[in-house]
Design an enzyme around this catalytic site. Sequence first.
Site, mmCIF file in Angstrom:
data_model
loop_
_atom_site.group_PDB
_atom_site.id
_atom_site.type_symbol
_atom_site.label_atom_id
_atom_site.label_comp_id
_atom_site.label_asym_id
_atom_site.label_seq_id
_atom_site.Cartn_x
_atom_site.Cartn_y
_atom_site.Cartn_z
ATOM 1 N N LYS A 23 70.989 17.956 61.371
ATOM 2 C CA LYS A 23 72.083 16.973 61.237
ATOM 3 C C LYS A 23 73.049 17.387 60.121
ATOM 4 C CE LYS A 23 72.299 12.472 58.881
ATOM 5 N NZ LYS A 23 72.357 12.985 57.521
ATOM 6 N N ASN A 24 72.497 17.803 58.981
ATOM 7 C CA ASN A 24 73.353 18.057 57.828
ATOM 8 C C ASN A 24 74.045 19.419 57.855
ATOM 9 O OD1 ASN A 24 72.741 15.532 56.989
ATOM 10 N ND2 ASN A 24 71.276 16.161 55.408
ATOM 11 N N ARG A 97 79.739 9.776 55.966
ATOM 12 C CA ARG A 97 80.461 10.303 54.800
ATOM 13 C C ARG A 97 81.292 11.525 55.177
ATOM 14 N NH1 ARG A 97 79.355 9.133 49.727
ATOM 15 N NH2 ARG A 97 79.398 11.242 48.903
ATOM 16 N N CYS A 121 74.124 6.677 53.947
ATOM 17 C CA CYS A 121 72.972 5.879 53.520
ATOM 18 C C CYS A 121 73.179 5.274 52.147
ATOM 19 C CB CYS A 121 71.731 6.756 53.511
ATOM 20 S SG CYS A 121 71.138 7.067 55.166
ATOM 21 N N ASP A 311 65.265 14.499 50.638
ATOM 22 C CA ASP A 311 65.079 13.884 51.962
ATOM 23 C C ASP A 311 63.642 14.015 52.482
ATOM 24 O OD1 ASP A 311 68.077 13.352 52.604
ATOM 25 O OD2 ASP A 311 67.982 15.404 51.918
ATOM 26 N N VAL A 333 67.559 13.692 42.457
ATOM 27 C CA VAL A 333 68.827 13.937 43.166
ATOM 28 C C VAL A 333 69.629 12.638 43.318
ATOM 29 C CG1 VAL A 333 69.905 14.846 45.266
ATOM 30 C CG2 VAL A 333 67.821 15.904 44.370
HETATM 31 N N1 EPU Z 1 77.572 13.293 43.496
HETATM 32 C C1 EPU Z 1 78.472 12.827 42.570
HETATM 33 N N2 EPU Z 1 79.807 12.931 42.860
HETATM 34 C C2 EPU Z 1 80.244 13.474 44.026
HETATM 35 C C3 EPU Z 1 79.322 13.964 44.975
HETATM 36 C C4 EPU Z 1 77.966 13.859 44.671
HETATM 37 O O1 EPU Z 1 78.083 12.328 41.514
HETATM 38 O O2 EPU Z 1 81.476 13.531 44.240
HETATM 39 C C5 EPU Z 1 76.130 13.158 43.210
HETATM 40 C C6 EPU Z 1 75.463 12.195 44.216
HETATM 41 O O3 EPU Z 1 75.656 10.858 43.839
HETATM 42 C C7 EPU Z 1 74.022 12.626 44.174
HETATM 43 C C8 EPU Z 1 74.137 14.134 43.902
HETATM 44 O O4 EPU Z 1 75.451 14.373 43.441
HETATM 45 O O5 EPU Z 1 73.361 12.013 43.094
HETATM 46 C C9 EPU Z 1 73.872 15.001 45.106
HETATM 47 O O6 EPU Z 1 74.690 14.588 46.180
HETATM 48 P P1 EPU Z 1 75.217 15.629 47.271
HETATM 49 O O7 EPU Z 1 76.701 15.715 47.143
HETATM 50 O O8 EPU Z 1 74.427 16.874 47.148
HETATM 51 O O9 EPU Z 1 74.822 14.886 48.601
HETATM 52 P P2 EPU Z 1 75.713 14.723 49.912
HETATM 53 O O10 EPU Z 1 76.442 15.960 50.210
HETATM 54 O O11 EPU Z 1 76.445 13.437 49.872
HETATM 55 C C10 EPU Z 1 73.912 15.681 51.551
HETATM 56 C C11 EPU Z 1 73.156 15.159 52.725
HETATM 57 C C12 EPU Z 1 72.101 14.181 52.265
HETATM 58 C C13 EPU Z 1 71.175 14.895 51.300
HETATM 59 C C14 EPU Z 1 71.979 15.497 50.130
HETATM 60 C C15 EPU Z 1 71.120 16.303 49.187
HETATM 61 C C16 EPU Z 1 74.779 15.222 54.472
HETATM 62 C C17 EPU Z 1 75.650 14.482 55.424
HETATM 63 N N3 EPU Z 1 74.073 14.499 53.639
HETATM 64 O O12 EPU Z 1 74.540 14.558 50.970
HETATM 65 O O13 EPU Z 1 71.368 13.809 53.404
HETATM 66 O O14 EPU Z 1 70.241 13.973 50.793
HETATM 67 O O15 EPU Z 1 73.009 16.339 50.638
HETATM 68 O O16 EPU Z 1 70.489 17.352 49.863
HETATM 69 O O17 EPU Z 1 74.706 16.449 54.506
HETATM 70 C C18 EPU Z 1 70.190 12.399 54.838
HETATM 71 O O18 EPU Z 1 70.229 13.323 55.654
HETATM 72 O O19 EPU Z 1 69.506 11.353 54.998
HETATM 73 C C19 EPU Z 1 70.958 12.530 53.595
HETATM 74 C C20 EPU Z 1 71.172 11.511 52.762
#
Ligand code: EPU
Length: 438
Positions: A23-24, A97, A121, A311, A333
């Site tokens: 998915k990601n 997102r 989420c 995850d 995380v």
């Molecule tokens: N963060 C910030 N500011 C930002 C972006 C992120 O502070 O502008 C912080 C977040 O709040 C978090 C940390 O950085 O504490 C890591 O967030 P990250 O940006 O890595 O997560 P994401 O890209 O929003 C993706 C996956 C998530 C997965 C995370 C970590 C997708 C669509 N989502 O999220 O997947 O947990 O990376 O590996 O790719 C899921 O599949 O259930 C899911 C939540």
Amino acid sequence: MNDLLYVNGGNPLNGTITVRGAKNFVSKSMVASLLGETPSVLRNVPQIRDVKVVSGLLDLHGVNVKYDTDAGILDLDPSNVESAHVADIDAHAGSSRIPILFCGPLLHRLGEAFIPDLGGCRIGDRPIDYHLDILRQFGAVVDKRPNGIHLRAPRRLHGAKISLPYPSVGATEQTLLTAVRADGITELSGAAIEPEIMDLIAVLQKMGAIISVDTDRVIRIEGVDRLEGYTHTALNDRIETASWAAAALATGGDITVKGATQPEMMTFLNTFRKVGGRFEVQDDGIRFWHAGGDLKSIVLETDVHPGFMTDWQQPLVVALTQATGLSIVHETVYENRFGFTDALRKMGATIQVYKECLGGRDCRFGQRNFHHSAVVSGPTPLTAADIEVPDLRGGFSHLIAALAAKGRSTVRGIGLIDRGYENFQDKLEALGAEVVRG
Ligand code: EPU
């Protein structure tokens, strides 16, 4: 669609299921198609709601999307990309997102982009400050308005030297998807290096991008004037794989996950073995089973790749309720990823959450009032309950708990699980679970 699942639990899950594309990765790779001058083909695409949401968003922007669900093949033709109406994009708000990752490609193609209120989420604040900073550094003008964020590129975006305060997956993808068509060189330090990001880099390279991944989380991108479409087979979903492995452990079962691959699962496999699970890597998948006897408690810390994925944490915690002794889990995380344990407590688990950083190093959430450490004391038999799905992974964890618990549980809000687990009800039935949609 009915949003309720009755689960008659207490029986081991046994059998074979198949996982498809991650998915990601799939959603990001779909966005990448916007950068090509010619059509792209993505294979191994699972039938999950996030794919529908991104298809809808691409369609709004003029991309012709065709999805053969059985074959798992997506054809994406971006020949007629156009600006979508703000109201239409807004209609997708709350469900994903991904709109934030449309910004770079749209700024290159159309000179403007719009981000509605984002979904995804509820596992923490999930800010987008890194994304907006990055886009500004490429030369975008960011204008926050009451209905969302409007972005403009007054001239061609230019390469930048970017340093991430934390190796964010999304912010790394934002940089990649913007830098490949920017003027000049971009150097990103503090980058995330998850396997899904490496696969996105492979896609971009096929499209004509020049990207090198250096040591110490540094990625260098040389912008190019034109990118073509790609043909690519998505890497498989390592989160879904680990979720089924945890289900095997928690129910005392034996599950073979076809499509699971060892390199992306190494950290999980180490932990799985420490808890007392057994696995066998096969040519076309991995078999996971409960070896009998007691499961062992562990100390676990989630981290960015190559650490133990956040995850994977939620499904594994359900199995830890069946391990003997005290397990300590430190979530580094997301600041708020233990909400799902309320339901487990209701089902008989003994889990305490703490604001302190337990079990290892201090993380950025220590001293900040977030319940981000958990102590699980086991083994505790789980009993059936009426529970509500809180988020995607927490929801699957609730399902595992209901499958492990003796008696009939009611799991509400099950639709959320469709976001990331393909045909999970069919798979549960194939593994011998007694489940009925209410
Ligand atoms: N963060 C910030 N500011 C930002 C972006 C992120 O502070 O502008 C912080 C977040 O709040 C978090 C940390 O950085 O504490 C890591 O967030 P990250 O940006 O890595 O997560 P994401 O890209 O929003 C993706 C996956 C998530 C997965 C995370 C970590 C997708 C669509 N989502 O999220 O997947 O947990 O990376 O590996 O790719 C899921 O599949 O259930 C899911 C939540």
